[in-house]
Design a protein around this motif. Structure first.
Motif, PDB file in Angstrom:
ATOM      1  N   ASP A 160       0.817  -1.222   0.000  1.00  0.00           N
ATOM      2  CA  ASP A 160       0.000   0.000   0.000  1.00  0.00           C
ATOM      3  C   ASP A 160       0.853   1.275   0.000  1.00  0.00           C
ATOM      4  OD1 ASP A 160       0.834  -0.189   2.653  1.00  0.00           O
ATOM      5  OD2 ASP A 160      -1.158   0.255   3.488  1.00  0.00           O
ATOM      6  N   SER A 220      -9.917   7.884   8.815  1.00  0.00           N
ATOM      7  CA  SER A 220      -9.451   7.438   7.501  1.00  0.00           C
ATOM      8  C   SER A 220     -10.334   6.331   6.962  1.00  0.00           C
ATOM      9  CB  SER A 220      -8.000   6.940   7.617  1.00  0.00           C
ATOM     10  OG  SER A 220      -7.516   6.543   6.354  1.00  0.00           O
ATOM     11  N   GLY A 228     -12.139  -0.171   4.915  1.00  0.00           N
ATOM     12  CA  GLY A 228     -10.837   0.197   5.494  1.00  0.00           C
ATOM     13  C   GLY A 228     -10.954   1.322   6.508  1.00  0.00           C
ATOM     14  N   GLY A 229     -12.122   1.465   7.098  1.00  0.00           N
ATOM     15  CA  GLY A 229     -12.338   2.553   8.055  1.00  0.00           C
ATOM     16  C   GLY A 229     -11.478   2.379   9.307  1.00  0.00           C
ATOM     17  N   LEU A 283      -2.887   3.547  14.050  1.00  0.00           N
ATOM     18  CA  LEU A 283      -4.216   3.291  13.483  1.00  0.00           C
ATOM     19  C   LEU A 283      -4.992   2.365  14.410  1.00  0.00           C
ATOM     20  CD1 LEU A 283      -3.202   2.715   9.763  1.00  0.00           C
ATOM     21  CD2 LEU A 283      -4.302   4.752  10.745  1.00  0.00           C
ATOM     22  N   VAL A 284      -6.246   2.691  14.600  1.00  0.00           N
ATOM     23  CA  VAL A 284      -7.118   1.930  15.487  1.00  0.00           C
ATOM     24  C   VAL A 284      -8.424   1.676  14.742  1.00  0.00           C
ATOM     25  CG1 VAL A 284      -8.302   1.953  17.718  1.00  0.00           C
ATOM     26  CG2 VAL A 284      -6.192   3.282  17.429  1.00  0.00           C
ATOM     27  N   SER A 285      -8.970   0.455  14.838  1.00  0.00           N
ATOM     28  CA  SER A 285     -10.346   0.288  14.366  1.00  0.00           C
ATOM     29  C   SER A 285     -11.228  -0.110  15.539  1.00  0.00           C
ATOM     30  CB  SER A 285     -10.451  -0.638  13.152  1.00  0.00           C
ATOM     31  OG  SER A 285      -9.634  -1.755  13.259  1.00  0.00           O
TER      32      SER A 285
HETATM   33  P1  ATP Z   1       1.587  -3.582   3.227  1.00  0.00           P
HETATM   34  O1  ATP Z   1       2.242  -4.911   3.288  1.00  0.00           O
HETATM   35  O2  ATP Z   1       0.754  -3.434   1.980  1.00  0.00           O
HETATM   36  O3  ATP Z   1       2.524  -2.424   3.443  1.00  0.00           O
HETATM   37  P2  ATP Z   1       0.405  -2.776   5.792  1.00  0.00           P
HETATM   38  O4  ATP Z   1       0.789  -3.680   6.900  1.00  0.00           O
HETATM   39  O5  ATP Z   1       1.041  -1.431   5.684  1.00  0.00           O
HETATM   40  O6  ATP Z   1       0.501  -3.596   4.417  1.00  0.00           O
HETATM   41  P3  ATP Z   1      -2.438  -3.097   6.508  1.00  0.00           P
HETATM   42  O7  ATP Z   1      -2.236  -3.430   7.941  1.00  0.00           O
HETATM   43  O8  ATP Z   1      -2.973  -4.150   5.600  1.00  0.00           O
HETATM   44  O9  ATP Z   1      -1.138  -2.440   5.825  1.00  0.00           O
HETATM   45  O10 ATP Z   1      -3.380  -1.807   6.471  1.00  0.00           O
HETATM   46  C1  ATP Z   1      -3.721  -1.202   5.263  1.00  0.00           C
HETATM   47  C2  ATP Z   1      -4.646  -0.039   5.557  1.00  0.00           C
HETATM   48  O11 ATP Z   1      -5.835  -0.511   6.179  1.00  0.00           O
HETATM   49  C3  ATP Z   1      -4.130   1.012   6.528  1.00  0.00           C
HETATM   50  O12 ATP Z   1      -3.225   1.918   5.925  1.00  0.00           O
HETATM   51  C4  ATP Z   1      -5.437   1.688   6.930  1.00  0.00           C
HETATM   52  O13 ATP Z   1      -5.832   2.633   5.952  1.00  0.00           O
HETATM   53  C5  ATP Z   1      -6.449   0.542   6.920  1.00  0.00           C
HETATM   54  N1  ATP Z   1      -6.844   0.042   8.270  1.00  0.00           N
HETATM   55  C6  ATP Z   1      -8.108  -0.173   8.681  1.00  0.00           C
HETATM   56  N2  ATP Z   1      -8.154  -0.605   9.953  1.00  0.00           N
HETATM   57  C7  ATP Z   1      -6.906  -0.675  10.381  1.00  0.00           C
HETATM   58  C8  ATP Z   1      -6.307  -1.071  11.623  1.00  0.00           C
HETATM   59  N3  ATP Z   1      -7.019  -1.457  12.676  1.00  0.00           N
HETATM   60  N4  ATP Z   1      -4.958  -1.061  11.691  1.00  0.00           N
HETATM   61  C9  ATP Z   1      -4.226  -0.696  10.632  1.00  0.00           C
HETATM   62  N5  ATP Z   1      -4.739  -0.301   9.442  1.00  0.00           N
HETATM   63  C10 ATP Z   1      -6.065  -0.289   9.309  1.00  0.00           C
END
Ligand code: ATP
Ligand code: ZN
Length: 223
Positions: A56, A189, A100-101, A168-170
């Protein structure tokens, strides 16, 4: 389409929280695709559109370079790279995608004397989003030290690396499991559809507008 390609490219997270919902939305927009042997691409079979599967964090850069015309990425990632100011031009945010909220929040250890944002003055805050955090601290008039961590931000207080975190928190379950609680929200976000700032041919622009309209249609149909 800046290099003579006759097909559009849309960048989607390869493996993570946004992957499934992103591909599902493209399918609902009417796109059928098959995977390339190396699993880096999904070739559109019924429209001149291919999906590039990437991390991402790479999506804003691919849009700025013009290697992809569209991307689906968290607004947090887009805004962090825009504020970090690595490039003169930035992707354009077209649509909120409704998945992705999450929120970027400040959290502190349970039992900590830090109750409100101004208590953070002079303290260290660990985050993977230094530009978003620095911007928020500025607007709040708080002078704190930003400590950049790329992973496991939630254990930073226990390791003595920081007094607070900005992560980031959901649901909040991860914070609770680490004996942390929120004291402030830095930003809300969700996943967004963004486009490349690079100019394109009239034909490419028309194709792109058609695809964006299909995606918007799939979103409103989902309601
Ligand atoms: P990549 O390997 O692609 O770099 P990543 O570990 O950075 O993956 P993810 O953890 O899959 O990314 O999170 C992708 C996106 O999902 C975040 O940037 C955010 O916009 C969204 N998201 C939604 N809920 C959460 C959460 N609880 N924690 C983290 N990201 C979240
Ligand atoms: Zn990432």
């Amino acid at each position: 389409m800046n290099d003579g390609r006759e097909r559009l490219r849309i960048a989607v997270q390869k493996s993570g929280r946004l992957s499934e919902a992103s591909l599902d939305l493209l399918r609902r927009a009417g796109l059928a695709f098959r995977a390339s042997r190396d699993k880096l691409f999904l070739y559109g079979e019924n429209l001149p559109v291919d999906v590039l599967l990437v991390r991402d964090d790479d999506i804003p850069g691919l849009l700025v370079e013009g290697s992809c015309e569209l991307g689906m990425v968290g607004r947090n990632v887009l805004d962090e790279q825009r504020l970090a100011g690595d490039t003169a031009t930035t992707p354009t945010r077209l649509l909120d995608l409704g998945f992705g909220g999450c929120r970027l929040a400040i959290a502190v250890p349970d039992g900590s004397a830090i109750d409100v944002p101004r208590d953070l003055g002079g303290l260290r805050i660990a985050t993977s989003y230094p530009a978003l955090l620095a911007d928020w601290l500025r607007t709040q008039g708080i002078e704190a030290e930003v400590v950049l961590l790329t992973g496991s931000v939630e254990i930073a207080p226990r390791l003595g690396k920081a007094h607070a975190i900005c992560d980031l928190v959901s649901s909040g379950a991860t914070l609770a499991a680490n004996q942390l609680h929120e004291i402030a929200t830095v930003m809300h976000s969700q996943a967004v559809l963004a486009s490349s700032p690079r100019p394109r041919s009239a034909a490419a622009t028309q194709m792109l507008e058609r695809l964006v309209a299909r995606i918007a249609g799939a979103l409103s149909g989902a309601g």
